[in-house]
Structures are given as structure tokens and as C-alpha cells.
Scaffold this motif. Structure first.
Motif: not given
Ligand code: MFN
Ligand code: ZN
Ligand code: ZN
Length: 564
Positions: A140-144, A169-170, A172-176, A514-515
Motif C-alpha cells: 500500500x502506497x502512502x498518500x495521506x 500507484x503505477x 511505485x507499483x503499489x496496490x492501494x 499492483x494496479x
């Protein structure tokens, strides 16, 4: 390779199978209707068969985990892992990567999500994934607390914010989308924190409420498989339960619109135990676990994972920088802190949850209050590894949930009396059955992550990720329950036998999931312009060197989404 798993008692909640004796057929990594006569037989008589376990929230890879490893040689000395044919490893609460994969596998877990990745250090996370065997992985990629997010949301530009989220997300190859102490970690860069949902972030002048709601809208605009995954403000502070309820409530009304998977919820509250505290100080600290459970039971837009305290010595680590400072001031142990430019921060502090400590005993009871009173379709078993305890204690938590006798042994003989006096654990006769255990360790995870087509069940077409435990469904002996779930009889990963009699017999490497979300081209161009400008002005890295490249995984599994 073909297998037939014969005569096991099957628990598969996503397909409504509750303790039926049936055979499961496996071919080419998938569950199939039937197999040929050449199929190898796995005898599962007197055993329980479940889909492979899924951990939707754990800290196992990346910079803060590695700081934890380096910073606690005393932890690495505690547990040496040296088994024939396998890589050696060390560490009890912060195990090395190979040991992490092996131990999840021994317990029948087959998929694991790292819960907090700083975008700038994404490569480190993926590098450690490459060295984590036995499981499929996602992160999970940090966004907050990200400057782009804070600015786009401040400007009310949800679409641009969404395009940026898709890009990051792309990249960092993150999922959410992960949100940790929204606004608070950025405030910590100014030596401050935020203390309520409407407390503005310095400079950006945006509130946690606007961040959470904005990112929730973005999540559904993009149609991501998972919902926003939130660690709210005020973690670990007496009285924080009100902030928790307000945060849960602030996204109500936003509709779930996943373009992949079958998620129905829009909000995931992680380690909710740490957010269910009543009282005004540690002296009058009390459980609000029932109030939190009641809210979740009444509302259908959310699920929670517990973050159950296991009463061990462990290592805490989080992107909630200011919170770790508070914790270090409370327990006086060593403290590491890091700022990640423009994006997030983190802290690491060791913690000894002694069973005889009044506060720790009560934290343990608060987790159980939630587990014992919540709708079991809406709760997930975690320890927020290693924050509330190491993942290798999941089997003990299962024993506390399945056996009142075992739970009471701890409540009355092992832990401080605050657990009895200030929680409701003593009042509950609830005992989880294996169907409910399968929900909180498998089915619920698969569903909320948006992966219930391929994972978390045993229907035809699912990944052949299967755990077989030697246990009598009526068992009430806590030690026996713990032992059975700690060391699976057999585990299959993508149709290969990887564990036998609790030992890893084959090393395999899973996918990194990832998404990749496609957004409107003109929007993408606009945010690329903003990115170029900010990278030149503020970042210490070049934009072109930022994205994680193809070689950073054993194998990628891409979920493509069209959000144009
Ligand atoms: C999440 O990242 C994440 O989060 C999570 O440790 C985390 O000592 C990281 O200062 C915590 N303790 C007390 O104040 C206790 C009260 C004490 C007192 O001083 O009065 N009372 C007693 O000792 C009882 C005595 C009587 C009796 O009954 O025995 C505090 C202190 C603490 C409290 C310390 N808090 C932190 C908890 C929060 C968050 C841990 C971890 C956290 C980690 N994610 O005879 C008799 O009966 C006598 C009775 C006694 C008496 O009265 O004397 C990331 O991703
Ligand atoms: Zn957290
Ligand atoms: Zn966490």
C-alpha cells in the motif's frame, strides 16, 4: 502437477462451505473440477482444509522495517532460523526477509500485503519482496501526507488528484491508497501534530477530514480493487475513540465503485484496537471496544482489522512520526525518526507489552472486546505486525478466540486485573468456530482487497493456495489450537506442495501485485507538468529516475483498470 486433497473437512466461507467433508482437485496452479488418475493424493482425513491465509496489513519490507532490523540486534539474537535446505534467518519481531516468507508459509499463509510504502523508497520495498519467498505480495502506497495530494485537494481538484494517485500507484507499483495520521505526519515536519479531524495542517491549511474524504472519492473515481486503508489520527491516545468514530462516519454516503473485484465497502480502518481507547489519561484509560464494534455492526460502508496485542516484546514502526515520538517519551526506549521529502515520515521504537502492565493488559482486552462483539463478516485478524506483536502469534490469537477456557486462563491468571475491570472480555461467552476463523483470516481479506475472484476461496478457478491443518473442529485446548495453526500439516502454493508437517519443503517465489490505472490523457499531461515543476523545485531526485522499473520483482501481476 495434479493433486487431489481427499477427505478433509472444508471451510470456505466465500462459497458458503461450512465444515463439509469433500475433496479438492488441483491442476496447473488452479483449483479444478476434477483431475486425472495420475493425480497425487494428499490424505486430509482428520484435517481441516482452508484457502491459504491472507494478511491484508503487515510490515515486512522496506525502509522502516529495515531500520527496525538494524536498530534492534537484541531482537535478531532472539530467534535463529536454520533449517536444512533453506536460507538462514534471524529476528523475532523484525525477522529477515527469507524467515518472514518461510514462517508465513508454515502457518498456511500464501498472500501478504506490506501496509506502508513511502513512494520515494519504493525500490527498497520491492527489493525486499524479491527476497521474501513463499507468498504473493502487494504493498500500500502512502498518500495521506503527500504534498501533491494536499494541494490538489485544497484546490478542490479531485480529478487531478485522482490522476496523480493513478500515476503514483503505477510509479511505485503499489496496490492501494494508504492514509496514516492524515495531515499529522506532515505537521510533524513542523514539530507539530493534528489532534482532531478538523485541526488544520500547518501551511497547507487542509484538515484530516478533507484528506480522508477526498482520497475516498478519488479511490472510487479510479475504481480501485481495495478501498482507502486508513490509520486515523490520535493513535494510541486515551479518548481517541471519538476521533475514530468521526473518521469512520466522515466518508459515509460515498458509493463503492470498484472496477475490479467485489468489494462493497469504501473504508478500511486498520489496527482499530489502537483507536478504541476511552478515558482522559493512562490512569483512567478504559475500553471503548464495544462502542466501536457497535458502530461497525450498524454500518455497512466499512470493515476493520484489529491489530491485536499479543503481550510480547516487539518493535513498533509506523509512518505516524509524531506518535512514535510520544511513545518514546512514554516508554523511554530508543527512537528512530525519518522524514521522507514531500511525502511522509516514519518512526521506530521498541515496545515491551508486559502482561503484568495494567495498560498493556487492557490493550490486549480491548482487541478481544472488538473481536468478541463485532459482526465476523466485518473484521480481519491482524497484529499490525510487528506493532502489536509478531505475525507468528496469529495462532495464539485464534486460540483466544476459539476457546473461552483458554482466554480466561490468560484473563484471570496471566494478565493485570485492569483487563477484567475495564473491559468486557469477562462477560463474553463468544467462541469463534472454524468458519469464522476462515472468514477473519481469509475470506474477508480477499473480498475487501478486491481479490475474491482468485484468492481466499476454494472454488473452481481460484489460485490453488491451500492450507491443511491437523485439528479437530471441536478442539478447546488452547495449546493444541495454537500448535495446529502455527505449523500446518500441508500447504499448497499455486498448486505446489510447499509445506509438509510444518516444514517448508519447497521454496517458491510469488507475484507482486499492483494496479495500473488508465486516466484521461489530457489530465495525465496536466499532472505531468505539475510533477516536472515540483521535482525540479523540491525533490532531491530526478523525475525520470523515480518510477520503479521492471526488474524490481520476481514476477509482476498487474491489475489493469480503465478509469477514463
Ligand atoms: C500502528 O504503530 C502503531 O502504539 C502502533 O505505555 C504502535 O507509566 C506503533 O507513564 C501504547 N502507564 C500508566 O500510566 C499506568 C497507570 C499506572 C499509574 O501510574 O497510575 N497505574 C498502575 O501502574 C496501576 C497500579 C495499580 C494496579 O492496579 O496495579 C503509563 C506510564 C503506556 C502507559 C504508560 N502507554 C502507551 C501504550 C500506545 C500506543 C503502546 C503502543 C502504542 C504502538 N501502526 O495493591 C494494589 O492493588 C495496588 C494497585 C496499583 C496501585 O494503585 O498502585 C502502524 O502502522
Ligand atoms: Zn498504522
Ligand atoms: Zn500498520
Amino acid at each position: 502437477m495434479e493433486y487431489i486433497i481427499k477427505n478433509g473437512i472444508v471451510y470456505d466461507p466465500l462459497n458458503g462451505i461450512n465444515g463439509e467433508k469433500m475433496d479438492i482437485c488441483v491442476k496447473d496452479g488452479k483449483i479444478v473440477e476434477k483431475v486425472s488418475e495420475n493425480a497425487k493424493i494428499i490424505d486430509a482425513s482428520n484435517c481441516v482444509v482452508m484457502p491459504g491465509g491472507i494478511d491484508s496489513h503487515t510490515h515486512v519490507a522496506g525502509p522502516k522495517v529495515n531500520v527496525g532490523r538494524m536498530f534492534r540486534p537484541e531482537d535478531s539474537k532472539k530467534e535463529i532460523y536454520a533449517k536444512k535446505g533453506l536460507r538462514t534467518g534471524t529476528g523475532f519481531s523484525v525477522p529477515s526477509t527469507y524467515k518472514t516468507g518461510y514462517q508465513y508459509s508454515e502457518m498456511g499463509y500464501t498472500t501478504v500485503f506490506e501496509a506502508a510504502m513511502p513512494p520515494l523508497l519504493a525500490r527498497h520495498t520491492h527489493e525486499e519482496f524479491i527476497e521474501t519467498p513463499q507468498v504473493d505480495k502487494g504493498v500500500l502506497t502512502l498518500f495521506g501526507n503527500n504534498w501533491f495530494v494536499l494541494e490538489y485537494l485544497k484546490e478542490g481538484d479531485i480529478k487531478k488528484c485522482a490522476a496523480y494517485v493513478a500515476w503514483l500507484l503505477k510509479a511505485t507499483r503499489g496496490f492501494a491508497i494508504k492514509i496514516v495520521n492524515p495531515g499529522g505526519t506532515e505537521a510533524w515536519g513542523w514539530g507539530k501534530n493534528v489532534h482532531s479531524l478538523d485541526d488544520p495542517v500547518p501551511y497547507f491549511d487542509i484538515t484530516p477530514r478533507e484528506i480522508v474524504r477526498g482520497l475516498c472519492e478519488v479511490n472510487e473515481l479510479l475504481g480501485l480493487p481495495h478501498s482507502i486503508h486508513v490509520h486515523p489520527n490520535n493513535l494510541g491516545h486515551p479518548g481517541n475513540w471519538e476521533t475514530t468514530l468521526e473518521t469512520m462516519d466522515c466518508v459515509k454516503g460515498i458509493k463503492a465503485k470498484p472496477k475490479y473485484g467485489e468489494r462493497e465497502t469504501i473504508y478500511y480502518n486498520t489496527h482499530v484496537q489502537f483507536h478504541s481507547y476511552g478515558g482522559t489519561s493512562w490512569k483512567d484509560f478504559e475500553s471503548k471496544g464495544l462502542e466501536i464494534a457497535e458502530y461497525v455492526n450498524k454500518n455497512d460502508h466499512l470493515v476493520v482489522d484489529v491489530g491485536q496485542i499479543t503481550l510480547d516484546e516487539t518493535t513498533t514502526m509506523t509512518a505516524d512520526g509524531p506518535m512514535e515520538y510520544d511513545l518514546h517519551m512514554t516508554n523511554g526506549l530508543k527512537w528512530a525518526n525519518c522524514d521522507v521529502e514531500l511525502e511522509t515520515g516514519s518512526g521506530v521504537v521498541p515496545f515491551i507489552y508486559s502482561p503484568k502492565g495494567p495498560v498493556y493488559a487492557l490493550q490486549w482486552a480491548i482487541g478481544l472486546d472488538i473481536f468478541l462483539n463485532i459482526d465476523t463478516d466485518k473484521v480481519l485478524l491482524t497484529t499490525d505486525h510487528p506493532n502489536a506483536g509478531p505475525f507468528t502469534r496469529y495462532p495464539r490469537i485464534i486460540a483466544w478466540l476459539m476457546s473461552k477456557k483458554y482466554r480466561d486462563e490468560w484473563l484471570y491468571n496471566k494478565v493485570h486485573k485492569w483487563a477484567q475491570q475495564r473491559s468486557h472480555v469477562a462477560d463474553s461467552d463468544k467462541e469463534y468456530d472454524l468458519y469464522e476463523i476462515a472468514k477473519v483470516t481469509r475470506a474477508n481479506q480477499a473480498k475487501v482487497l478486491g481479490l475474491s475472484k482468485e484468492k481466499g476461496h476454494l472454488g473452481v478457478g481460484a489460485d490453488a493456495d491451500i492450507a491443511i491443518y491437523e485439528i479437530n473442529p471441536e478442539e478447546k485446548d488452547g495449546k493444541k489450537i495454537e500448535r495446529a495453526f502455527r505449523y500446518a500439516k500441508y500447504v499448497l502454493k499455486r498448486g505446489e506442495l510447499v509445506v509438509k508437517d510444518g516444514n517448508v519443503v519447497k521454496e517458491v517465489f510469488g507475484d507482486t501485485i499492483y494496479v495500473d490505472v488508465k486516466v484521461d490523457e489530457s489530465l495525465e499531461q496536466e499532472i505531468m507538468k505539475d510533477l516536472r515543476e515540483k521535482f525540479t523545485k523540491y525533490y532531491s531526485v530526478n523525475l525520470d529516475n523515480y518510477p520503479v522499473t521492471e526488474e524490481y520483482a520476481n514476477s509482476w501481476k498487474v491489475i489493469k483498470i480503465d478509469a477514463t
